[in-house]
Design a protein around this motif. Structure first.
Motif, mmCIF file in Angstrom:
data_model
loop_
_atom_site.group_PDB
_atom_site.id
_atom_site.type_symbol
_atom_site.label_atom_id
_atom_site.label_comp_id
_atom_site.label_asym_id
_atom_site.label_seq_id
_atom_site.Cartn_x
_atom_site.Cartn_y
_atom_site.Cartn_z
ATOM 1 N N HIS A 118 0.858 -1.194 0.000
ATOM 2 C CA HIS A 118 0.000 0.000 0.000
ATOM 3 C C HIS A 118 0.890 1.239 0.000
ATOM 4 C CE1 HIS A 118 -3.227 2.775 1.025
ATOM 5 N NE2 HIS A 118 -2.499 3.214 2.032
ATOM 6 N N GLN A 119 0.510 2.259 -0.787
ATOM 7 C CA GLN A 119 1.240 3.529 -0.826
ATOM 8 C C GLN A 119 0.256 4.684 -0.733
ATOM 9 O OE1 GLN A 119 4.635 3.780 -3.685
ATOM 10 N NE2 GLN A 119 3.751 1.911 -4.553
ATOM 11 N N ASP A 120 0.643 5.721 0.033
ATOM 12 C CA ASP A 120 -0.248 6.868 0.181
ATOM 13 C C ASP A 120 0.488 8.028 0.840
ATOM 14 O OD1 ASP A 120 -2.616 8.423 0.245
ATOM 15 O OD2 ASP A 120 -3.010 7.759 2.303
ATOM 16 N N ARG A 121 0.685 9.128 0.137
ATOM 17 C CA ARG A 121 1.200 10.390 0.681
ATOM 18 C C ARG A 121 2.432 10.202 1.572
ATOM 19 N NH1 ARG A 121 -4.258 12.983 3.042
ATOM 20 N NH2 ARG A 121 -4.382 10.843 3.842
ATOM 21 N N GLY A 122 3.486 9.739 0.973
ATOM 22 C CA GLY A 122 4.744 9.591 1.700
ATOM 23 C C GLY A 122 4.852 8.333 2.525
ATOM 24 N N LEU A 123 3.854 7.459 2.414
ATOM 25 C CA LEU A 123 3.839 6.204 3.153
ATOM 26 C C LEU A 123 3.878 5.039 2.167
ATOM 27 C CD1 LEU A 123 3.164 4.229 5.560
ATOM 28 C CD2 LEU A 123 0.756 4.738 5.074
ATOM 29 N N TRP A 124 4.753 4.072 2.447
ATOM 30 C CA TRP A 124 4.784 2.801 1.706
ATOM 31 C C TRP A 124 4.822 1.687 2.733
ATOM 32 C CZ3 TRP A 124 7.980 -1.338 2.076
ATOM 33 C CH2 TRP A 124 7.943 -2.295 1.066
ATOM 34 N N LEU A 125 4.023 0.649 2.519
ATOM 35 C CA LEU A 125 4.090 -0.480 3.436
ATOM 36 C C LEU A 125 3.810 -1.792 2.713
ATOM 37 C CD1 LEU A 125 1.009 -1.589 4.309
ATOM 38 C CD2 LEU A 125 1.009 0.561 5.577
ATOM 39 N N ALA A 147 7.840 2.174 5.219
ATOM 40 C CA ALA A 147 8.793 3.249 4.954
ATOM 41 C C ALA A 147 8.021 4.560 4.908
ATOM 42 C CB ALA A 147 9.523 3.004 3.642
ATOM 43 N N LEU A 148 8.476 5.557 5.663
ATOM 44 C CA LEU A 148 7.799 6.849 5.763
ATOM 45 C C LEU A 148 8.752 7.960 5.353
ATOM 46 C CD1 LEU A 148 6.127 4.958 7.717
ATOM 47 C CD2 LEU A 148 5.590 7.027 9.017
ATOM 48 N N GLN A 149 8.231 8.888 4.580
ATOM 49 C CA GLN A 149 8.953 10.109 4.258
ATOM 50 C C GLN A 149 8.678 11.163 5.337
ATOM 51 O OE1 GLN A 149 11.229 10.379 1.766
ATOM 52 N NE2 GLN A 149 10.786 8.176 1.580
ATOM 53 N N PRO A 150 9.530 12.181 5.455
ATOM 54 C CA PRO A 150 9.309 13.193 6.506
ATOM 55 C C PRO A 150 7.904 13.772 6.452
ATOM 56 C CG PRO A 150 11.457 13.498 5.490
ATOM 57 C CD PRO A 150 10.757 12.439 4.679
ATOM 58 N N GLY A 151 7.246 13.824 7.615
ATOM 59 C CA GLY A 151 5.887 14.341 7.715
ATOM 60 C C GLY A 151 4.798 13.311 7.530
ATOM 61 N N ALA A 152 5.150 12.143 7.006
ATOM 62 C CA ALA A 152 4.147 11.093 6.819
ATOM 63 C C ALA A 152 3.734 10.531 8.174
ATOM 64 C CB ALA A 152 4.680 9.990 5.920
ATOM 65 N N ARG A 153 2.465 10.133 8.265
ATOM 66 C CA ARG A 153 1.914 9.634 9.531
ATOM 67 C C ARG A 153 1.265 8.266 9.313
ATOM 68 N NH1 ARG A 153 0.464 13.792 13.319
ATOM 69 N NH2 ARG A 153 -1.556 12.824 13.695
ATOM 70 N N LEU A 154 1.296 7.477 10.374
ATOM 71 C CA LEU A 154 0.752 6.124 10.317
ATOM 72 C C LEU A 154 0.272 5.737 11.714
ATOM 73 C CD1 LEU A 154 0.456 3.275 8.918
ATOM 74 C CD2 LEU A 154 2.815 2.856 9.616
ATOM 75 N N GLU A 155 -0.937 5.190 11.812
ATOM 76 C CA GLU A 155 -1.445 4.720 13.095
ATOM 77 C C GLU A 155 -1.457 3.199 13.106
ATOM 78 O OE1 GLU A 155 -5.238 5.290 16.164
ATOM 79 O OE2 GLU A 155 -5.393 5.980 14.084
ATOM 80 N N LEU A 156 -0.987 2.600 14.188
ATOM 81 C CA LEU A 156 -1.002 1.156 14.309
ATOM 82 C C LEU A 156 -2.435 0.637 14.348
ATOM 83 C CD1 LEU A 156 1.840 0.490 16.922
ATOM 84 C CD2 LEU A 156 1.967 0.381 14.434
ATOM 85 N N PRO A 157 -2.663 -0.576 13.827
ATOM 86 C CA PRO A 157 -4.029 -1.133 13.819
ATOM 87 C C PRO A 157 -4.612 -1.212 15.230
ATOM 88 C CG PRO A 157 -2.545 -2.474 12.492
ATOM 89 C CD PRO A 157 -1.691 -1.487 13.209
ATOM 90 N N ARG A 158 -5.857 -0.803 15.363
ATOM 91 C CA ARG A 158 -6.494 -0.751 16.688
ATOM 92 C C ARG A 158 -7.102 -2.076 17.124
ATOM 93 N NH1 ARG A 158 -9.822 5.004 16.757
ATOM 94 N NH2 ARG A 158 -8.070 6.374 16.199
ATOM 95 N N GLN A 159 -7.260 -3.023 16.190
ATOM 96 C CA GLN A 159 -8.018 -4.234 16.523
ATOM 97 C C GLN A 159 -7.200 -5.283 17.278
ATOM 98 O OE1 GLN A 159 -7.105 -3.278 13.414
ATOM 99 N NE2 GLN A 159 -7.091 -4.988 11.949
ATOM 100 N N TYR A 160 -5.920 -4.992 17.528
ATOM 101 C CA TYR A 160 -5.075 -5.956 18.229
ATOM 102 C C TYR A 160 -4.750 -5.462 19.636
ATOM 103 C CZ TYR A 160 -4.573 -7.879 13.561
ATOM 104 O OH TYR A 160 -4.839 -8.416 12.321
ATOM 105 N N ALA A 161 -4.736 -6.390 20.579
ATOM 106 C CA ALA A 161 -4.546 -6.020 21.990
ATOM 107 C C ALA A 161 -3.127 -5.554 22.278
ATOM 108 C CB ALA A 161 -4.887 -7.218 22.879
ATOM 109 N N GLU A 162 -2.141 -6.093 21.574
ATOM 110 C CA GLU A 162 -0.742 -5.759 21.836
ATOM 111 C C GLU A 162 -0.066 -5.362 20.532
ATOM 112 O OE1 GLU A 162 -0.417 -8.818 25.643
ATOM 113 O OE2 GLU A 162 0.887 -9.149 23.909
#
Length: 271
Positions: free
Chosen positions: A118-125, A151-166
């Motif tokens: 997946h790629q989106d606005r300075g984010l690749w994963l 991989a994140l470019q400067p200013g890119a943001r990413l939130e960890l998935p919320r559905q997992y306990a740890e």
């Protein structure tokens, strides 16, 4: 542990010289009760195991070996020996649920579309295993988890998935902050359920994201993982006595069982 993840090893980065001695290889050794997960950023490793598999792994691919009731394998740097070159990657271990700890050993290699990107606005994963960010990996797992190379470019943001306990993030390189607090390179930040997990890159950054649902407490000693201390002692005895089959294609040497850590400590104190 973070979900079922019980071990995490950053390999390199290192430049291996042409003619690398065989002593640098990881000779045949055993595992029980876990899956080993190997992922490379650079280089190549040749895997051979006691199920008869021989499989090279290269950057962007996954080797997922499920030890279950017992497997042996080797990891050799044959391409570097021939040509020289870099080696950089991650090996993690995933503990099996108690009901699957003695499952039949198996091996799977995945690449390409099996590991969606997946790629989106300075984010690749790349999703290596599990489900996250609207993606689903083709890798078979034994419990709910996620494992991601990002991989994140400067200013890119990413939130960890919320559905997992740890959940956790390991910073391979670069600079990132979570809630205004920096994560040091080569360190893992582990988050409790409900914690702020929006990651923002301050520089070009490479991360590994991981987590899942807990599978319960585990014992770990050398290459063995189990919910039972007695089972680990049995595995040690089996390896010591030569009862675990070596890889068909790599059976002329092996790593011996290390000294018992408690006995070694007692011996040192006595002297």
């Amino acid at each position: 542990m973070v979900g079922p993840f019980i071990f995490f090893d950053h390999i390199g980065p290192v430049d291996l010289a042409k003619g690398l001695p065989r002593e640098a290889d990881v000779r045949p050794h055993p595992h029980i009760g876990l899956s080993t997960v190997t992922y490379l950023f650079a280089g190549e490793i040749m895997h051979r195991d006691s199920t008869g598999i021989e499989q090279a792994i290269r950057p962007g691919e996954i080797n997922w070996m499920t030890a279950g009731g017992g497997i042996t394998h080797s990891e050799r740097f044959e391409r570097a020996r021939r040509e020289g070159g870099p080696l950089h990657g991650i090996q993690s271990w995933v503990a099996l649920p108690e009901e699957d700890e003695e499952t039949t050993p198996s091996f799977a290699h995945h690449e390409g579309d099996d590991l969606p990107v997946h790629q989106d606005r300075g984010l690749w994963l790349r999703l290596l295993a599990g489900e996250a960010f609207g993606l689903r990996s083709s890798v078979r797992t034994h419990s709910p988890l996620f494992y991601v190379h990002a991989a994140l470019q400067p200013g890119a943001r990413l939130e960890l998935p919320r559905q997992y306990a740890e959940r956790a993030v390991y910073l391979v390189s670069g600079a990132v902050e979570v809630g205004g607090r920096a994560i040091d390179p080569l360190r893992m930040a582990v988050f409790a359920d409900g914690d702020e997990t929006v990651i923002e890159a301050q520089a070009p950054s490479v991360l590994m994201l991981l987590g899942g649902h807990p599978v319960g407490d585990r014992f770990i000693e050398w290459n063995f993982v189990s919910s039972s201390r007695q089972r680990i002692e049995q595995a040690k005895a089996d390896w010591r006595a030569g009862r675990m089959r070596l890889p068909d294609l790599d059976n002329s040497e092996f790593i011996p069982l290390p000294p018992d850590p408690t006995r070694a400590s007692a011996s040192a104190e006595a002297h």
